[in-house]
Design a protein around this motif. Sequence first.
Motif, short mmCIF file in Angstrom:
data_model
loop_
_atom_site.label_atom_id
_atom_site.label_comp_id
_atom_site.label_asym_id
_atom_site.label_seq_id
_atom_site.Cartn_x
_atom_site.Cartn_y
_atom_site.Cartn_z
N ASP A 211 73.55 2.76 -3.28
CA ASP A 211 74.31 2.12 -4.36
C ASP A 211 73.79 0.71 -4.63
O ASP A 211 73.66 0.30 -5.79
CB ASP A 211 75.80 2.06 -4.01
N MET A 212 73.48 -0.01 -3.56
CA MET A 212 72.95 -1.37 -3.73
C MET A 212 71.60 -1.34 -4.45
O MET A 212 71.33 -2.16 -5.33
CB MET A 212 72.80 -2.05 -2.37
N ASP B 258 71.78 -0.85 -8.26
CA ASP B 258 72.56 -1.83 -9.03
C ASP B 258 71.74 -2.32 -10.23
O ASP B 258 70.52 -2.52 -10.11
CB ASP B 258 72.94 -3.01 -8.13
N ASP C 19 71.67 -5.22 -11.44
CA ASP C 19 71.25 -6.61 -11.23
C ASP C 19 69.98 -6.62 -10.38
O ASP C 19 70.02 -6.44 -9.16
CB ASP C 19 72.38 -7.38 -10.54
N LYS D 223 69.86 -8.81 -7.21
CA LYS D 223 70.57 -8.26 -6.06
C LYS D 223 69.72 -7.21 -5.35
O LYS D 223 69.62 -7.18 -4.13
CB LYS D 223 71.90 -7.64 -6.48
#
Length: 168
Positions: free
Chosen positions: A134-135, A138, A140, A143
């Motif tokens: 999930d990270m 992202d 962004d 991030k």
Amino acid sequence: MTKRLSNQKISANLWFDKNAEAAVDFYLGVFRNARKGRVTYYGKEGFEFHGMPEGAVLTIEFILDGQEFIALNGGPHFKFNEAISFVINCDTQEEVDYYWNKLTEGGDPKAQMCGWLKDKFGVSWQVVPTVLADMMDDPDAAKVQQVSAAVFQMKKLDIAELEKAFGK
């Protein structure tokens, strides 16, 4: 005739030198939801093709958390490498720690990076927290870059450190 463990269409076949039984016993001890299935044995042809005596274990079917595997005692012709690895998706740090600690026992410490490890039989594993996908997905980009940089600094992945890098 003994039935197969599952009706899984595709199974991973792991080629061991002569220690398939020890490897299967090790994996059955690591994974809580695991079981052994059919075992086949070499006949007289075993020595000619693989240097194995008649009656030695040829294959062992086994399941680890729903994934079917076959372990083969095939002799020293082929070795495992990192081009193939098995991913263990973990929901908690406790689960990451458990699998990491169990699978690194007797393994190659030089082959540990970014959640990857090599166990004592030479099989490569990736012990990965499920939140990492999930990270990395992202929108962004900053991030994602921070999380990537954090992963490259780790051996065993640490969810709290990943969340810190992500900005949680």
